[in-house]
Design a protein around this motif. Structure first.
Motif, PDB file in Angstrom:
ATOM      1  N   THR A   1      59.387  26.231  61.120  1.00  0.00           N
ATOM      2  CA  THR A   1      60.178  25.042  61.442  1.00  0.00           C
ATOM      3  C   THR A   1      59.354  23.776  61.266  1.00  0.00           C
ATOM      4  N   GLN A   2      60.033  22.654  61.177  1.00  0.00           N
ATOM      5  CA  GLN A   2      59.362  21.367  61.075  1.00  0.00           C
ATOM      6  C   GLN A   2      58.535  21.093  62.329  1.00  0.00           C
ATOM      7  N   GLU A   3      59.043  21.559  63.475  1.00  0.00           N
ATOM      8  CA  GLU A   3      58.318  21.352  64.731  1.00  0.00           C
ATOM      9  C   GLU A   3      56.971  22.064  64.715  1.00  0.00           C
ATOM     10  N   LYS A   4      56.961  23.324  64.273  1.00  0.00           N
ATOM     11  CA  LYS A   4      55.702  24.073  64.215  1.00  0.00           C
ATOM     12  C   LYS A   4      54.741  23.478  63.190  1.00  0.00           C
ATOM     13  N   ALA A   5      55.277  23.054  62.057  1.00  0.00           N
ATOM     14  CA  ALA A   5      54.429  22.412  61.045  1.00  0.00           C
ATOM     15  C   ALA A   5      53.812  21.142  61.608  1.00  0.00           C
ATOM     16  N   GLY A   6      54.582  20.400  62.392  1.00  0.00           N
ATOM     17  CA  GLY A   6      54.071  19.185  63.012  1.00  0.00           C
ATOM     18  C   GLY A   6      52.973  19.470  64.021  1.00  0.00           C
ATOM     19  N   GLN A   7      53.118  20.558  64.780  1.00  0.00           N
ATOM     20  CA  GLN A   7      52.069  20.946  65.726  1.00  0.00           C
ATOM     21  C   GLN A   7      50.762  21.244  64.995  1.00  0.00           C
ATOM     22  N   ILE A   8      50.881  21.951  63.894  1.00  0.00           N
ATOM     23  CA  ILE A   8      49.683  22.278  63.109  1.00  0.00           C
ATOM     24  C   ILE A   8      49.039  21.006  62.567  1.00  0.00           C
ATOM     25  N   ALA A   9      49.849  20.115  62.021  1.00  0.00           N
ATOM     26  CA  ALA A   9      49.328  18.869  61.460  1.00  0.00           C
ATOM     27  C   ALA A   9      48.594  18.063  62.522  1.00  0.00           C
ATOM     28  N   GLN A  10      49.164  17.967  63.712  1.00  0.00           N
ATOM     29  CA  GLN A  10      48.564  17.189  64.789  1.00  0.00           C
ATOM     30  C   GLN A  10      47.260  17.816  65.277  1.00  0.00           C
ATOM     31  N   ALA A  11      47.219  19.144  65.327  1.00  0.00           N
ATOM     32  CA  ALA A  11      46.005  19.817  65.776  1.00  0.00           C
ATOM     33  C   ALA A  11      44.862  19.657  64.775  1.00  0.00           C
ATOM     34  N   TYR A  12      45.185  19.742  63.506  1.00  0.00           N
ATOM     35  CA  TYR A  12      44.139  19.690  62.479  1.00  0.00           C
ATOM     36  C   TYR A  12      43.699  18.266  62.163  1.00  0.00           C
ATOM     37  N   PHE A  13      44.631  17.359  62.154  1.00  0.00           N
ATOM     38  CA  PHE A  13      44.254  15.989  61.794  1.00  0.00           C
ATOM     39  C   PHE A  13      44.522  15.058  62.970  1.00  0.00           C
ATOM     40  N   PRO A  14      43.466  14.514  63.605  1.00  0.00           N
ATOM     41  CA  PRO A  14      42.079  14.507  63.116  1.00  0.00           C
ATOM     42  C   PRO A  14      41.147  15.554  63.721  1.00  0.00           C
ATOM     43  N   TRP A  15      41.622  16.405  64.685  1.00  0.00           N
ATOM     44  CA  TRP A  15      40.675  17.104  65.546  1.00  0.00           C
ATOM     45  C   TRP A  15      39.929  18.251  64.882  1.00  0.00           C
TER      46      TRP A  15
ATOM     47  N   SER B   1      27.568  13.741  72.474  1.00  0.00           N
ATOM     48  CA  SER B   1      28.791  13.438  73.225  1.00  0.00           C
ATOM     49  C   SER B   1      30.031  13.489  72.342  1.00  0.00           C
ATOM     50  N   ARG B   2      29.929  12.912  71.148  1.00  0.00           N
ATOM     51  CA  ARG B   2      31.111  12.854  70.280  1.00  0.00           C
ATOM     52  C   ARG B   2      31.413  14.209  69.638  1.00  0.00           C
ATOM     53  N   LEU B   3      30.396  14.955  69.270  1.00  0.00           N
ATOM     54  CA  LEU B   3      30.641  16.302  68.735  1.00  0.00           C
ATOM     55  C   LEU B   3      31.259  17.195  69.810  1.00  0.00           C
ATOM     56  N   ARG B   4      30.774  17.050  71.031  1.00  0.00           N
ATOM     57  CA  ARG B   4      31.347  17.823  72.132  1.00  0.00           C
ATOM     58  C   ARG B   4      32.810  17.421  72.362  1.00  0.00           C
ATOM     59  N   PHE B   5      33.091  16.115  72.292  1.00  0.00           N
ATOM     60  CA  PHE B   5      34.456  15.623  72.467  1.00  0.00           C
ATOM     61  C   PHE B   5      35.387  16.198  71.402  1.00  0.00           C
ATOM     62  N   PHE B   6      34.960  16.146  70.146  1.00  0.00           N
ATOM     63  CA  PHE B   6      35.794  16.703  69.077  1.00  0.00           C
ATOM     64  C   PHE B   6      35.982  18.207  69.260  1.00  0.00           C
ATOM     65  N   GLY B   7      34.929  18.895  69.707  1.00  0.00           N
ATOM     66  CA  GLY B   7      35.054  20.321  69.947  1.00  0.00           C
ATOM     67  C   GLY B   7      36.055  20.633  71.039  1.00  0.00           C
ATOM     68  N   GLN B   8      36.011  19.879  72.119  1.00  0.00           N
ATOM     69  CA  GLN B   8      36.956  20.092  73.217  1.00  0.00           C
ATOM     70  C   GLN B   8      38.382  19.805  72.784  1.00  0.00           C
ATOM     71  N   GLN B   9      38.568  18.726  72.041  1.00  0.00           N
ATOM     72  CA  GLN B   9      39.897  18.385  71.549  1.00  0.00           C
ATOM     73  C   GLN B   9      40.411  19.462  70.591  1.00  0.00           C
ATOM     74  N   ALA B  10      39.540  19.944  69.716  1.00  0.00           N
ATOM     75  CA  ALA B  10      39.945  20.978  68.753  1.00  0.00           C
ATOM     76  C   ALA B  10      40.370  22.255  69.472  1.00  0.00           C
ATOM     77  N   LEU B  11      39.600  22.675  70.486  1.00  0.00           N
ATOM     78  CA  LEU B  11      39.954  23.884  71.228  1.00  0.00           C
ATOM     79  C   LEU B  11      41.243  23.701  72.023  1.00  0.00           C
TER      80      LEU B  11
END
Length: 355
Positions: A229-243, A280-290
């Protein structure tokens, strides 16, 4: 605790298939492209062969998405290797041939968007480049991607976002290879037109996110599901870009920072003011990605990918230097049990020359 055990079991399964099933498929595809690379001018052939030899790791990493649920592994590896080889080959053409011409770089990178849009017109990629006869190599790569994309039933659902990310990627590669006297100014002018849509990250973190192909691969893998679905594709897009994209490239630049400093090469991590901000910033991106990974349709797979990024990059011997090691230890401490488990596995695989 039960979640950690389940994730660990899932991670072991993915890693085993990844190393023993997928890596041989990657080798087979790259061998085909190695044979195809020799039909044109010597300058282009050299860059094609060097990109295959020196950047095999990129194709291996992207091919983890061939293990996503419902994906036909062998055919998807063919798509990943072709698209990543386009990326790596173009990077060499822009970085190693002593050329700093913006129109040439922009024209070359039309191959990325053409590869991801089967309905698009095929362009003359070398129109502004000093060497032009590659024996049909780049066009064959583009056509291979287009052929494999036609087999993805839900590609129309993800196509707009894939082309957006591919466009960002192409813009980055065009600007980052310009002469050092002008590249930063040009990059900032481009970045600042998009940055307001991504509060909380710096211009160079946005640039890092644009430099990853992982989001494109994940969206293609998701498109194997005819019910996407478009909703699931949007979730993937948001998770990957930028995190997740951003974490990928920031870790890549982190392990290369000392080497790039010596060579005078552009490195986004070098824009952090000190090691504390880097950590700090690498840790932040890691937390956001997870955090984002847990929201995706198959969270165990997504968490394995993110933990795998920490494991693959932080197990690199470049991180054993004192300054990098101190940051690595802190990142692993904050990344959690699963990432540390994957890290130890990757260190073991490196001793066995599997990575």
């Amino acid at each position: 605790m039960l979640t950690s055990i389940a994730n660990t079991a899932a991670g072991l399964s993915v890693l085993r298939k990844f190393v023993f099933d997928v890596f041989p498929l990657v080798d087979r595809e790259l061998e085909c492209w190695r044979q195809a690379a020799g039909g044109g001018r010597r300058e282009l052939t050299e860059q094609a062969l060097d990109s295959i030899h020196l950047k095999k790791f990129h194709c291996q990493g992207g091919s983890v998405y061939s293990l996503y649920r419902g994906v036909p592994t062998a055919k998807f590896v063919r798509l990943v290797v072709a698209l990543q080889t386009i990326s790596d080959y173009l990077d060499n053409l822009c970085d190693r041939a002593g050329i700093t011409d913006e129109p040439a770089f922009r024209q070359l990178h039309l191959a990325m968007t053409d590869a991801l849009d089967p309905e698009a017109q095929i362009h003359d990629y070398y129109a502004y480049y000093p060497y032009q006869d590659d024996g049909g190599y780049l066009r064959r790569l583009v056509e291979t991607c287009r052929q494999e994309i036609t087999n993805l039933p839900s590609y129309p659902v993800v196509k707009p976002e894939i082309l957006r990310q591919a466009g960002f990627y192409s813009e980055l590669q065009t600007y980052k290879h310009l002469h050092p006297d002008v590249r930063e100014e040009k990059m900032l002018a481009w970045i600042n037109t998009h940055l307001p849509s991504y509060p909380g990250i710096s211009p160079w973190e946005f640039a890092a996110a644009t430099g990853s192909t992982l989001g494109m691969f994940m969206l293609c893998a998701a498109a194997c599901d005819s019910d996407l679905t478009q909703e699931k594709a949007g979730q993937i897009a948001q998770a990957y870009f930028p995190w997740i994209n951003g974490l990928h490239i920031l870790l890549d630049y982190f392990i290369d920072n000392a080497e790039d400093r010596l060579n005078g090469d552009l490195n986004f991590v070098s824009y952090y003011k000190d090691s504390e901000e880097t950590k700090s910033r690498l840790r932040f991106f890691g937390q956001q990605a997870l955090t984002q990974a847990k929201t995706l349709p198959h969270p165990a797979f997504a968490e394995t990918v993110v933990s795998g990024l920490f494991a693959m990059y932080l197990s690199d011997p470049k991180t054993d230097a004192p300054a990098e090691k101190a940051i690595k230890q802190q990142l692993l401490k904050s990344a959690g049990f699963y990432s540390n488990f994957m890290y130890q596995l990757c260190r073991y695989l490196r001793t066995k020359k599997k990575l």
